[in-house]
Design a protein around this motif. Structure first.
Motif, PDB file in Angstrom:
ATOM      1  N   LEU A  47      -8.653  -9.125  12.617  1.00  0.00           N
ATOM      2  CA  LEU A  47      -7.431  -9.741  12.092  1.00  0.00           C
ATOM      3  C   LEU A  47      -6.382  -9.890  13.335  1.00  0.00           C
ATOM      4  O   LEU A  47      -6.107 -10.061  14.219  1.00  0.00           O
ATOM      5  N   LEU A  48      -6.156  -7.925  14.444  1.00  0.00           N
ATOM      6  CA  LEU A  48      -5.242  -7.637  15.142  1.00  0.00           C
ATOM      7  C   LEU A  48      -5.834  -7.794  16.538  1.00  0.00           C
ATOM      8  O   LEU A  48      -5.045  -8.162  17.560  1.00  0.00           O
ATOM      9  N   ARG A  49      -7.003  -7.866  16.583  1.00  0.00           N
ATOM     10  CA  ARG A  49      -7.979  -8.551  18.144  1.00  0.00           C
ATOM     11  C   ARG A  49      -7.814 -10.004  17.938  1.00  0.00           C
ATOM     12  O   ARG A  49      -7.235  -9.830  19.096  1.00  0.00           O
ATOM     13  N   ILE A  50      -7.514 -10.409  16.896  1.00  0.00           N
ATOM     14  CA  ILE A  50      -8.279 -11.663  16.800  1.00  0.00           C
ATOM     15  C   ILE A  50      -6.240 -12.094  17.299  1.00  0.00           C
ATOM     16  O   ILE A  50      -5.930 -13.129  18.668  1.00  0.00           O
ATOM     17  N   MET A  54       0.596  -0.895  -0.025  1.00  0.00           N
ATOM     18  CA  MET A  54      -0.168   0.204  -0.548  1.00  0.00           C
ATOM     19  C   MET A  54       1.043   1.315  -0.102  1.00  0.00           C
ATOM     20  O   MET A  54       1.819   1.125   0.270  1.00  0.00           O
ATOM     21  N   TYR A  55       1.169   1.929  -0.588  1.00  0.00           N
ATOM     22  CA  TYR A  55       1.252   3.368  -0.836  1.00  0.00           C
ATOM     23  C   TYR A  55       0.950   4.452  -0.072  1.00  0.00           C
ATOM     24  O   TYR A  55      -0.314   4.833  -0.192  1.00  0.00           O
ATOM     25  N   TYR A  56       1.140   5.434   0.906  1.00  0.00           N
ATOM     26  CA  TYR A  56       0.817   6.501   1.712  1.00  0.00           C
ATOM     27  C   TYR A  56       1.605   7.514   0.933  1.00  0.00           C
ATOM     28  O   TYR A  56       2.934   7.805   0.065  1.00  0.00           O
ATOM     29  N   LEU A  66      -3.383   0.552  14.550  1.00  0.00           N
ATOM     30  CA  LEU A  66      -2.565   0.149  14.277  1.00  0.00           C
ATOM     31  C   LEU A  66      -2.932  -0.879  13.002  1.00  0.00           C
ATOM     32  O   LEU A  66      -2.144  -0.952  11.742  1.00  0.00           O
ATOM     33  N   ALA A  67      -4.150  -1.236  12.895  1.00  0.00           N
ATOM     34  CA  ALA A  67      -5.152  -1.632  12.199  1.00  0.00           C
ATOM     35  C   ALA A  67      -5.174  -0.131  10.344  1.00  0.00           C
ATOM     36  O   ALA A  67      -4.466  -0.856   9.170  1.00  0.00           O
ATOM     37  N   THR A  68      -4.657   0.584  10.725  1.00  0.00           N
ATOM     38  CA  THR A  68      -4.778   1.760   9.837  1.00  0.00           C
ATOM     39  C   THR A  68      -3.703   2.570   9.831  1.00  0.00           C
ATOM     40  O   THR A  68      -3.434   2.519   8.427  1.00  0.00           O
ATOM     41  N   TRP A  69      -2.578   2.031   9.993  1.00  0.00           N
ATOM     42  CA  TRP A  69      -1.048   2.569   9.944  1.00  0.00           C
ATOM     43  C   TRP A  69      -0.607   0.936   9.243  1.00  0.00           C
ATOM     44  O   TRP A  69       0.450   1.386   8.459  1.00  0.00           O
ATOM     45  N   SER A  70      -0.976   0.267   9.637  1.00  0.00           N
ATOM     46  CA  SER A  70      -0.387  -1.506   8.824  1.00  0.00           C
ATOM     47  C   SER A  70      -1.383  -1.410   7.726  1.00  0.00           C
ATOM     48  O   SER A  70      -0.870  -2.385   6.554  1.00  0.00           O
ATOM     49  N   GLY A  71      -2.447  -1.207   7.497  1.00  0.00           N
ATOM     50  CA  GLY A  71      -3.769  -1.264   6.439  1.00  0.00           C
ATOM     51  C   GLY A  71      -4.160  -2.854   6.814  1.00  0.00           C
ATOM     52  O   GLY A  71      -5.122  -3.424   5.731  1.00  0.00           O
ATOM     53  N   ASP A 113      -0.335   9.338   7.192  1.00  0.00           N
ATOM     54  CA  ASP A 113      -0.991   8.270   6.978  1.00  0.00           C
ATOM     55  C   ASP A 113       0.269   7.675   7.600  1.00  0.00           C
ATOM     56  O   ASP A 113       0.019   5.957   8.150  1.00  0.00           O
ATOM     57  N   ARG A 114       1.463   7.428   7.547  1.00  0.00           N
ATOM     58  CA  ARG A 114       2.299   6.769   8.023  1.00  0.00           C
ATOM     59  C   ARG A 114       2.761   7.041   9.363  1.00  0.00           C
ATOM     60  O   ARG A 114       3.433   5.762  10.192  1.00  0.00           O
ATOM     61  N   THR A 115       2.335   7.438  10.029  1.00  0.00           N
ATOM     62  CA  THR A 115       2.627   7.820  11.656  1.00  0.00           C
ATOM     63  C   THR A 115       1.933   7.468  12.199  1.00  0.00           C
ATOM     64  O   THR A 115       0.881   6.993  11.949  1.00  0.00           O
ATOM     65  N   LEU A 116       1.870   6.671  13.558  1.00  0.00           N
ATOM     66  CA  LEU A 116       1.565   5.126  14.024  1.00  0.00           C
ATOM     67  C   LEU A 116       0.713   5.879  15.133  1.00  0.00           C
ATOM     68  O   LEU A 116       1.506   7.074  16.127  1.00  0.00           O
ATOM     69  N   TYR A 117      -0.454   6.465  15.175  1.00  0.00           N
ATOM     70  CA  TYR A 117      -1.627   6.604  16.494  1.00  0.00           C
ATOM     71  C   TYR A 117      -2.202   5.301  17.241  1.00  0.00           C
ATOM     72  O   TYR A 117      -2.706   4.721  16.712  1.00  0.00           O
TER      73      TYR A 117
END
Length: 67
Positions: A36-39, A1-3, A26-31, A8-12
């Motif tokens: 999935l991340l919660r599991i 994914m291109y930002y 984390l989901a927004t940052w990683s795409g 968009d590349r900063t982790l918040y």
């Protein structure tokens, strides 16, 4: 994914997340999907233990700025 924007590349932490917004950020940052991340977080919770995972989650939530 291109930002194309720097923010968009900063982790918040996301304010619209369920508990402190760590996994949503984390989901927004990683795409990746937030479900999935919660599991993965639940699997880590049961394999590592509640106390270490809770401490890690709270420390990450305190270190990340909220968006």
């Amino acid at each position: 994914m291109y930002y194309n924007r720097e923010e968009d590349r900063t982790l918040y932490r996301e304010r619209r997340g369920m508990v402190l917004g760590v996994f949503q950020g984390l989901a927004t940052w990683s795409g990746l999907p937030v479900l999935l991340l919660r599991i993965i977080g639940l699997i880590l919770l049961f394999s590592v233990g509640f106390v270490p995972m809770a401490i890690t989650y709270i420390l990450v939530a305190l270190m990340l700025p909220s968006r």
